[in-house]
Design a protein around this motif. Sequence first.
Motif, short mmCIF file in Angstrom:
data_model
loop_
_atom_site.label_atom_id
_atom_site.label_comp_id
_atom_site.label_asym_id
_atom_site.label_seq_id
_atom_site.Cartn_x
_atom_site.Cartn_y
_atom_site.Cartn_z
N CYS A 166 -1.85 -1.26 -0.93
CA CYS A 166 -2.29 0.05 -0.70
C CYS A 166 -1.23 1.01 -0.13
O CYS A 166 -0.36 0.51 0.68
CB CYS A 166 -3.50 0.02 0.40
SG CYS A 166 -4.13 1.58 0.80
N ALA A 167 -1.29 2.42 -0.64
CA ALA A 167 -0.19 3.10 -0.45
C ALA A 167 -0.93 4.27 0.27
O ALA A 167 -1.89 4.72 -0.08
CB ALA A 167 0.49 3.28 -1.42
N ILE A 168 -0.21 5.06 1.30
CA ILE A 168 -0.59 6.18 1.84
C ILE A 168 0.30 7.33 1.53
O ILE A 168 1.38 7.11 1.74
CB ILE A 168 -0.88 6.33 3.38
CG1 ILE A 168 -1.89 5.28 3.65
CG2 ILE A 168 -1.19 7.81 3.93
CD1 ILE A 168 -2.07 5.13 5.19
N LEU A 169 -0.20 8.40 0.83
CA LEU A 169 0.63 9.41 0.40
C LEU A 169 0.28 10.90 0.99
O LEU A 169 -1.01 10.94 1.27
CB LEU A 169 0.64 9.67 -1.17
CG LEU A 169 1.14 8.58 -2.13
CD1 LEU A 169 0.02 7.65 -2.09
CD2 LEU A 169 1.90 9.26 -3.21
N ALA A 170 1.44 11.71 1.42
CA ALA A 170 1.13 12.88 1.95
C ALA A 170 1.95 13.80 1.51
O ALA A 170 3.13 13.69 0.99
CB ALA A 170 1.51 12.92 3.59
N VAL A 171 1.05 14.79 0.74
CA VAL A 171 1.77 15.80 0.02
C VAL A 171 2.47 15.28 -1.39
O VAL A 171 3.53 15.60 -1.62
CB VAL A 171 2.67 16.78 0.72
CG1 VAL A 171 2.91 18.11 -0.23
CG2 VAL A 171 2.03 17.08 1.94
N GLY A 172 1.94 13.95 -1.97
CA GLY A 172 2.51 13.28 -2.96
C GLY A 172 3.71 12.31 -2.52
O GLY A 172 4.09 11.62 -3.56
N VAL A 173 4.01 12.17 -1.36
CA VAL A 173 5.41 11.44 -0.82
C VAL A 173 4.58 10.10 -0.23
O VAL A 173 3.78 10.20 0.60
CB VAL A 173 6.01 12.26 -0.01
CG1 VAL A 173 7.13 11.29 0.70
CG2 VAL A 173 6.64 13.39 -0.70
N GLU A 174 4.99 9.08 -0.67
CA GLU A 174 4.54 7.95 -0.10
C GLU A 174 5.09 7.55 1.29
O GLU A 174 6.40 7.44 1.41
CB GLU A 174 4.78 6.59 -0.96
CG GLU A 174 4.29 5.31 -0.55
CD GLU A 174 4.71 4.07 -1.66
OE1 GLU A 174 4.14 3.26 -1.31
OE2 GLU A 174 5.54 4.32 -2.21
N THR A 175 4.13 7.65 2.22
CA THR A 175 4.84 7.37 3.75
C THR A 175 4.51 5.98 4.37
O THR A 175 5.06 5.42 5.21
CB THR A 175 4.37 8.32 4.68
OG1 THR A 175 3.00 8.14 4.69
CG2 THR A 175 4.71 9.71 3.96
N VAL A 176 3.53 5.14 3.55
CA VAL A 176 3.24 3.71 4.10
C VAL A 176 2.83 2.97 2.92
O VAL A 176 2.15 3.78 1.86
CB VAL A 176 1.90 4.20 5.07
CG1 VAL A 176 1.46 2.54 5.43
CG2 VAL A 176 2.25 5.06 6.37
N ARG A 177 3.14 1.90 3.12
CA ARG A 177 2.84 0.66 2.06
C ARG A 177 2.24 -0.21 2.80
O ARG A 177 2.69 -0.91 3.87
CB ARG A 177 4.04 0.50 1.08
CG ARG A 177 3.73 -0.29 0.22
CD ARG A 177 4.98 -0.92 -0.80
NE ARG A 177 5.61 0.44 -1.17
CZ ARG A 177 7.08 0.71 -1.26
NH1 ARG A 177 7.66 -0.33 -0.97
NH2 ARG A 177 7.31 1.89 -1.87
N GLY A 178 1.22 -0.80 2.47
CA GLY A 178 0.53 -1.93 2.92
C GLY A 178 -0.04 -3.09 1.92
O GLY A 178 -0.28 -2.94 0.76
N GLU A 179 -0.18 -4.34 2.53
CA GLU A 179 -0.78 -5.35 1.93
C GLU A 179 -1.69 -6.09 2.59
O GLU A 179 -1.40 -6.32 3.87
CB GLU A 179 0.30 -6.52 1.53
CG GLU A 179 -0.10 -7.80 0.83
CD GLU A 179 0.67 -8.83 0.87
OE1 GLU A 179 1.23 -9.49 -0.19
OE2 GLU A 179 0.71 -9.52 2.01
#
Length: 157
Positions: free
Chosen positions: A130-143
Amino acid sequence: MVDPAFQDVYPDEVAVCYGCGRLNDHGLQIKSYWDGEEAICDFTPRPYHTAIRGFVYGGLLASLVDCHATGTASAAVVRAEGRALGSEPVPRFVTASLRVDYLKPTPLGPPLRLVARVRDISGRKVVVDCAILAVGVETVRGEVIVVQLREWPEPGG
């Protein structure tokens, strides 16, 4: 017709989760949907979800990853079984492992987009990236590794 959110088809007795329970009035009530092979969720943090001025609290970001991935796992198992979303039984999962990498500070203000992809389904275990993007920029990556419950446990049991 738009498909229902994964969380909207949970039975009432399990729809109380702080992160994704539609029946938890104080919770985040996230909504996840299929977009091809990915599951997406849009969430806009509130001003009180702050860490330091202007940035989202990391614990909230981990909760979003956890709940979005868990819902994705449930929907993926239903899909893999060739069933319609919402058909009984709705598989329920608990988190066995949650790894979150904070790649850069996540700004408070813009909507966040969560994007999850199932990496593996092996018996009762599902691995979701799972990834979190803010304004198209990946800020967080999770497993997230989740395990399907055979039956729902009684509180305190």
